[in-house]
Design a protein around this motif. Structure first.
Motif, PDB file in Angstrom:
ATOM      1  N   THR A  32       0.677  -1.243   0.200  1.00  0.00           N
ATOM      2  CA  THR A  32       0.013  -0.082   0.278  1.00  0.00           C
ATOM      3  C   THR A  32       0.816   1.397   0.033  1.00  0.00           C
ATOM      4  O   THR A  32       0.555   2.124  -0.571  1.00  0.00           O
ATOM      5  N   ILE A  33       2.087   1.340   0.673  1.00  0.00           N
ATOM      6  CA  ILE A  33       2.737   2.398   0.798  1.00  0.00           C
ATOM      7  C   ILE A  33       3.471   2.583  -0.518  1.00  0.00           C
ATOM      8  O   ILE A  33       3.487   3.926  -1.179  1.00  0.00           O
ATOM      9  N   CYS A  34       3.825   1.518  -1.350  1.00  0.00           N
ATOM     10  CA  CYS A  34       4.343   1.766  -2.875  1.00  0.00           C
ATOM     11  C   CYS A  34       3.267   2.364  -3.417  1.00  0.00           C
ATOM     12  O   CYS A  34       3.633   3.238  -4.493  1.00  0.00           O
ATOM     13  N   GLY A  35       2.183   2.063  -3.466  1.00  0.00           N
ATOM     14  CA  GLY A  35       0.882   2.536  -4.201  1.00  0.00           C
ATOM     15  C   GLY A  35       0.870   3.961  -3.920  1.00  0.00           C
ATOM     16  O   GLY A  35       0.604   4.679  -5.080  1.00  0.00           O
ATOM     17  N   LEU A  36       1.030   4.275  -2.680  1.00  0.00           N
ATOM     18  CA  LEU A  36       0.629   5.835  -2.413  1.00  0.00           C
ATOM     19  C   LEU A  36       1.878   6.646  -2.932  1.00  0.00           C
ATOM     20  O   LEU A  36       1.680   7.672  -3.392  1.00  0.00           O
ATOM     21  N   LEU A  37       3.163   6.025  -2.836  1.00  0.00           N
ATOM     22  CA  LEU A  37       4.286   6.776  -3.418  1.00  0.00           C
ATOM     23  C   LEU A  37       4.431   7.049  -4.905  1.00  0.00           C
ATOM     24  O   LEU A  37       5.072   8.047  -5.428  1.00  0.00           O
ATOM     25  N   ALA A  38       3.639   6.069  -5.408  1.00  0.00           N
ATOM     26  CA  ALA A  38       3.519   6.039  -7.188  1.00  0.00           C
ATOM     27  C   ALA A  38       2.734   7.061  -7.588  1.00  0.00           C
ATOM     28  O   ALA A  38       2.813   7.533  -8.707  1.00  0.00           O
ATOM     29  N   LYS A  39       1.848   7.626  -6.817  1.00  0.00           N
ATOM     30  CA  LYS A  39       0.791   8.748  -7.181  1.00  0.00           C
ATOM     31  C   LYS A  39       1.538  10.071  -7.152  1.00  0.00           C
ATOM     32  O   LYS A  39       2.471  10.256  -6.693  1.00  0.00           O
ATOM     33  N   LYS A  40       1.088  11.027  -8.278  1.00  0.00           N
ATOM     34  CA  LYS A  40       1.675  12.411  -8.211  1.00  0.00           C
ATOM     35  C   LYS A  40       1.007  13.208  -7.218  1.00  0.00           C
ATOM     36  O   LYS A  40       1.415  14.232  -6.931  1.00  0.00           O
ATOM     37  N   ASP A  42      -1.835  13.379  -3.590  1.00  0.00           N
ATOM     38  CA  ASP A  42      -2.583  12.505  -2.499  1.00  0.00           C
ATOM     39  C   ASP A  42      -1.369  11.642  -2.038  1.00  0.00           C
ATOM     40  O   ASP A  42      -1.833  10.284  -1.794  1.00  0.00           O
ATOM     41  N   ARG A  43       0.090  11.583  -1.705  1.00  0.00           N
ATOM     42  CA  ARG A  43       0.618  10.691  -1.425  1.00  0.00           C
ATOM     43  C   ARG A  43       0.869  10.682   0.209  1.00  0.00           C
ATOM     44  O   ARG A  43       1.461   9.889   0.701  1.00  0.00           O
ATOM     45  N   TYR A  44       0.498  11.800   0.783  1.00  0.00           N
ATOM     46  CA  TYR A  44       0.495  11.762   2.113  1.00  0.00           C
ATOM     47  C   TYR A  44       1.929  11.780   2.796  1.00  0.00           C
ATOM     48  O   TYR A  44       2.191  11.204   3.765  1.00  0.00           O
ATOM     49  N   THR A  45       2.713  12.610   2.216  1.00  0.00           N
ATOM     50  CA  THR A  45       4.059  12.750   2.758  1.00  0.00           C
ATOM     51  C   THR A  45       4.470  14.358   3.040  1.00  0.00           C
ATOM     52  O   THR A  45       5.500  14.453   3.108  1.00  0.00           O
ATOM     53  N   SER A  46       3.342  15.019   3.142  1.00  0.00           N
ATOM     54  CA  SER A  46       3.708  16.389   3.095  1.00  0.00           C
ATOM     55  C   SER A  46       4.140  16.681   4.766  1.00  0.00           C
ATOM     56  O   SER A  46       3.842  15.920   5.587  1.00  0.00           O
ATOM     57  N   PRO A  47       4.898  17.939   4.889  1.00  0.00           N
ATOM     58  CA  PRO A  47       5.201  18.153   6.252  1.00  0.00           C
ATOM     59  C   PRO A  47       3.941  18.070   7.238  1.00  0.00           C
ATOM     60  O   PRO A  47       4.259  17.952   8.225  1.00  0.00           O
ATOM     61  N   GLN A  48       2.647  18.719   6.833  1.00  0.00           N
ATOM     62  CA  GLN A  48       1.644  18.856   7.488  1.00  0.00           C
ATOM     63  C   GLN A  48       1.268  17.367   8.219  1.00  0.00           C
ATOM     64  O   GLN A  48       1.022  17.018   9.287  1.00  0.00           O
ATOM     65  N   ILE A  49       1.387  16.407   7.266  1.00  0.00           N
ATOM     66  CA  ILE A  49       0.793  14.970   7.323  1.00  0.00           C
ATOM     67  C   ILE A  49       1.873  14.492   8.503  1.00  0.00           C
ATOM     68  O   ILE A  49       1.739  13.577   9.235  1.00  0.00           O
ATOM     69  N   GLN A  50       3.252  14.762   8.292  1.00  0.00           N
ATOM     70  CA  GLN A  50       4.318  14.129   9.113  1.00  0.00           C
ATOM     71  C   GLN A  50       3.825  14.586  10.538  1.00  0.00           C
ATOM     72  O   GLN A  50       4.231  14.117  11.397  1.00  0.00           O
ATOM     73  N   ASN A  51       3.620  15.840  10.497  1.00  0.00           N
ATOM     74  CA  ASN A  51       3.313  16.312  11.974  1.00  0.00           C
ATOM     75  C   ASN A  51       2.029  15.892  12.538  1.00  0.00           C
ATOM     76  O   ASN A  51       2.174  15.712  13.662  1.00  0.00           O
ATOM     77  N   GLU A  52       1.142  15.533  11.575  1.00  0.00           N
ATOM     78  CA  GLU A  52      -0.132  14.854  12.141  1.00  0.00           C
ATOM     79  C   GLU A  52       0.424  13.329  12.806  1.00  0.00           C
ATOM     80  O   GLU A  52      -0.083  12.983  13.712  1.00  0.00           O
ATOM     81  N   LEU A  53       1.056  12.696  11.991  1.00  0.00           N
ATOM     82  CA  LEU A  53       1.516  11.154  12.332  1.00  0.00           C
ATOM     83  C   LEU A  53       2.452  11.406  13.821  1.00  0.00           C
ATOM     84  O   LEU A  53       2.047  10.805  14.630  1.00  0.00           O
ATOM     85  N   LEU A  54       3.296  12.415  14.003  1.00  0.00           N
ATOM     86  CA  LEU A  54       3.964  12.612  15.005  1.00  0.00           C
ATOM     87  C   LEU A  54       2.988  12.832  16.204  1.00  0.00           C
ATOM     88  O   LEU A  54       2.981  12.210  17.430  1.00  0.00           O
ATOM     89  N   GLN A  55       2.044  13.448  16.063  1.00  0.00           N
ATOM     90  CA  GLN A  55       0.843  13.889  17.221  1.00  0.00           C
ATOM     91  C   GLN A  55       0.155  12.855  17.527  1.00  0.00           C
ATOM     92  O   GLN A  55      -0.405  12.521  18.520  1.00  0.00           O
ATOM     93  N   THR A  56      -0.176  11.869  16.366  1.00  0.00           N
ATOM     94  CA  THR A  56      -0.861  10.650  16.802  1.00  0.00           C
ATOM     95  C   THR A  56      -0.097   9.728  17.402  1.00  0.00           C
ATOM     96  O   THR A  56      -0.446   9.088  18.351  1.00  0.00           O
ATOM     97  N   MET A  57       1.305   9.766  17.281  1.00  0.00           N
ATOM     98  CA  MET A  57       2.150   8.873  17.965  1.00  0.00           C
ATOM     99  C   MET A  57       2.491   9.326  19.482  1.00  0.00           C
ATOM    100  O   MET A  57       2.875   8.429  20.376  1.00  0.00           O
ATOM    101  N   ALA A  58       2.257  10.559  19.748  1.00  0.00           N
ATOM    102  CA  ALA A  58       2.326  11.236  21.097  1.00  0.00           C
ATOM    103  C   ALA A  58       1.785  10.519  22.240  1.00  0.00           C
ATOM    104  O   ALA A  58       2.371  10.173  23.248  1.00  0.00           O
TER     105      ALA A  58
END
Length: 355
Positions: A32-40, A42-58
């Motif tokens: 699934t990760i490879c499928g997301l990275l292949a997209k141009k 909506d890859r969910y790799t922006s800095p905002q998404i990364q910050n949301e992932l960190l907040q979820t992990m908190a």
């Protein structure tokens, strides 16, 4: 320890950060990760998404902190970095003996990065259970008298400090580059070409069009970051994996294919008069291949010397004895000398039984 830089101001492209290779690594087990990275999009790799992932992990940090407190032995790993908002952050990770092996604890914002500030951040845990430290080789970390590792070592002498081997290897490569004029000139030229392309969207677009028509499927230019040795390594695999003759044949073939001018011997220079001894003539190489062969072996010798210097760390002897102890015990050979050294160093951590 690996220095993990996410999508920060240091990177010119998302694919140049270490976050992208980590996603590719995760894609080995999850398509699934490879499928997301292949997209141009909506890859969910922006800095905002990364910050949301960190907040979820908190929230999991509370569970991790409790587990670390209950663990008998831990190793501290820390590194400082500058985030996209130009604020200094200290990244803290722990390795501990238990069901889990390594845990990321969090980022700590600091006003200034010096040995005292970093030591204050790390000293929040019980250092009497610490048996290892892993940092980069910066002076504030590794300074023999006032560095962070030294301050923690005064609290717990068994907390062996290890300079990150990946970072130490990168510094060894940098030392080799400084000693070789040929490599230094090549990297400087590549860096200038990289700036010419990457700092101009128009030229970068023209280059991509030219690459697609002439050589589709090739990677093209990658931004060379001096601290991300994983990116540099992908450009240097050929040099370290093939002998000089094979390397020379391959480069010569590429030279003819790309219609590049033939390499020439540098101009012969006489030694300065104050360095002349006797009336003998200077020694010069007769062919271009012999000239670069000599440079090749100089680089190899320098690389071996720099690697030994960078990786020969004070705590290496202890780890070497631990490795010999385990290997000798498994092979049924004598391990008494290594056992005595380890038992004396770790004290009551080890129950030594003499037969």
């Amino acid at each position: 320890m690996i220095n993990v830089y996410f999508w920060t101001a240091r990177s010119l492209e998302q694919t140049d950060s270490n976050f992208y290779p980590l996603l590719l690594l995760g894609g080995i087990d999850d398509v699934t990760i490879c499928g997301l990275l292949a997209k141009k999009q909506d890859r969910y790799t922006s800095p905002q998404i990364q910050n949301e992932l960190l907040q979820t992990m908190a929230p999991s940090e509370i569970i991790i902190a409790s587990s670390i407190r209950d663990a008998r032995y831990i190793t501290i790993m820390a590194d400082e970095m500058t985030d996209a908002s130009n604020r200094e952050q200290v990244v803290e990770c722990f390795r501990w003996v238990g069901s889990d092996f390594e845990d990321f604890v969090g980022f700590h914002k600091v006003d200034k990065v010096n040995a005292d500030m970093l030591a204050a951040v790390i000293k929040d845990v019980d250092l009497h259970n610490c048996r290892g430290q892993c940092y980069d080789g910066a002076a504030k970390m590794a300074r023999s008298r006032t560095g962070t590792a030294t301050q923690l070592h005064h609290v717990e002498e068994r907390a062996i400090c290890t300079h990150c081997y990946g970072h130490a290897l990168n510094l060894a490569v940098a030392d080799v580059v400084k000693q070789s004029k040929v490599i230094r000139d090549v990297l400087d030229t590549v860096g200038e070409i990289n700036k010419l392309l990457k700092y101009s969207p128009r030229r970068d677009s023209l280059f991509e069009q030219l690459k697609s028509s002439v050589s589709p499927g090739t990677v093209g230019f990658r931004t060379r970051c001096p601290t991300q040795w994983t990116v540099i390594a992908s450009c240097a695999t050929l040099i370290i994996s093939e002998l000089f003759s094979l390397l020379w044949d391959k480069v010569s073939g590429m030279q003819e294919k790309l219609q590049i001018d033939q390499a020439m011997l540098p101009r012969r220079h006489k030694a300065p008069r104050q360095f002349e001894v006797g009336d003998g003539q200077g020694t010069f190489t007769e062919t271009v291949e012999d000239y670069f062969r000599a440079e090749y072996y100089v680089v190899i010798d320098a690389a071996l010397a720099c690697i030994r210097q960078r990786l020969n760390q004070p705590g290496y002897q202890t780890y070497h004895c631990l490795e010999n102890l385990l290997a000798s015990a498994l092979n049924g050979t004598d391990y008494q000398q290594d056992l005595n050294f380890i038992a004396d160093f770790y004290g009551d951590d080890i129950d030594k039984v003499l037969h």
